[in-house]
Design an enzyme around this catalytic site. Structure first.
Site, short mmCIF file in Angstrom:
data_model
loop_
_atom_site.label_atom_id
_atom_site.label_comp_id
_atom_site.label_asym_id
_atom_site.label_seq_id
_atom_site.Cartn_x
_atom_site.Cartn_y
_atom_site.Cartn_z
N CYS A 156 0.78 -1.10 -0.05
CA CYS A 156 0.00 0.08 -0.06
C CYS A 156 0.67 1.34 0.07
CB CYS A 156 -1.03 -0.15 1.12
SG CYS A 156 -2.29 -1.15 0.85
N HIS A 157 1.85 1.23 1.01
CA HIS A 157 2.73 2.52 0.95
C HIS A 157 4.09 2.06 1.28
CE1 HIS A 157 -1.30 3.38 2.76
NE2 HIS A 157 -1.42 4.45 1.57
N GLY A 158 4.63 0.79 1.12
CA GLY A 158 5.76 0.56 0.94
C GLY A 158 6.55 0.14 2.35
#
Ligand code: FES
Length: 198
Positions: A156-158
């Site tokens: 999703c955001h690393g």
């Protein structure tokens, strides 16, 4: 009281899809598709009954996902290489000693965050906004980076977590993955949801 629930891949994908679509809505929203379709015994399990897992058949390097309290929980049997990698990158981690309380029971506040060295038990929910990270055991994966030692990667955001669920620095997730209460009632019988008896 206890029985094993191994989630099929389709369920895991649905969880991931729901989590990413809802984004900041978080854990409660991602659990809804499962709660509404549960039979009575499944509802009882969702609201707190411990879950028993036979870890005997889990091979080194194999990850199983089970459901506890409506959450996905990983049970991973770590290989010798995975255990070795955990001792080589403390300087890259935000909380290598698991010093933040609330992310694991006291009996899992050790360098491997586990009761047995090879078996790790982790709530499979990213501590940023609740997506389900993916199991990425391959060191140096091209899409993550040459320094990647293997672990769990949140698409999703690393955010990145190692094989003990410890979070790397400079990612959105603020803390290590949660270790749920658990203990062993036999040589290979894991009970998720209850700590060791006093
Ligand atoms: S939910 Fe944002 S990095 Fe995992």
């Amino acid at each position: 009281m206890t029985d094993t629930v191994t989630l099929p891949d389709s369920s895991r994908r649905l969880w991931l899809t729901a989590a990413c679509v809802t984004g900041g809505a978080g854990i409660v929203a991602t659990s809804v598709p499962f709660v509404v379709s549960m039979a009575p015994s499944e509802r009882a399990r969702a609201f707190g009954a411990p879950v028993e897992v036979d870890v005997g058949p889990i091979k080194p390097g194999e990850l199983r996902t089970v459901e506890w309290r409506g959450k996905p929980v990983w049970v991973l049997r770590r290989t010798t290489d995975m255990l070795g990698s955990l001792r080589s990158h403390d300087d890259l981690l935000s909380d290598p000693q698991s010093s933040r309380r609330g992310q694991q029971p006291d009996y899992a506040r050790n360098d491997l965050r586990s009761l047995k060295p090879d078996i790790t038990v982790l709530v499979a929910i990213c501590t940023h906004l609740g997506c389900i990270p993916t199991f990425r055991p391959e060191p140096g994966a091209a899409d993550i980076g040459a320094s990647w030692p293997g672990g769990f990667y949140c698409p999703c955001h690393g955010s990145k977590f190692d094989f003990a669920g410890r979070v790397f620095k400079n990612v959105p997730a603020p803390s290590n993955l949660e270790v749920p209460p658990h203990h062993y009632t036999g040589e290979s019988t894991l009970l998720i949801g209850e700590g060791p008896p006093d």
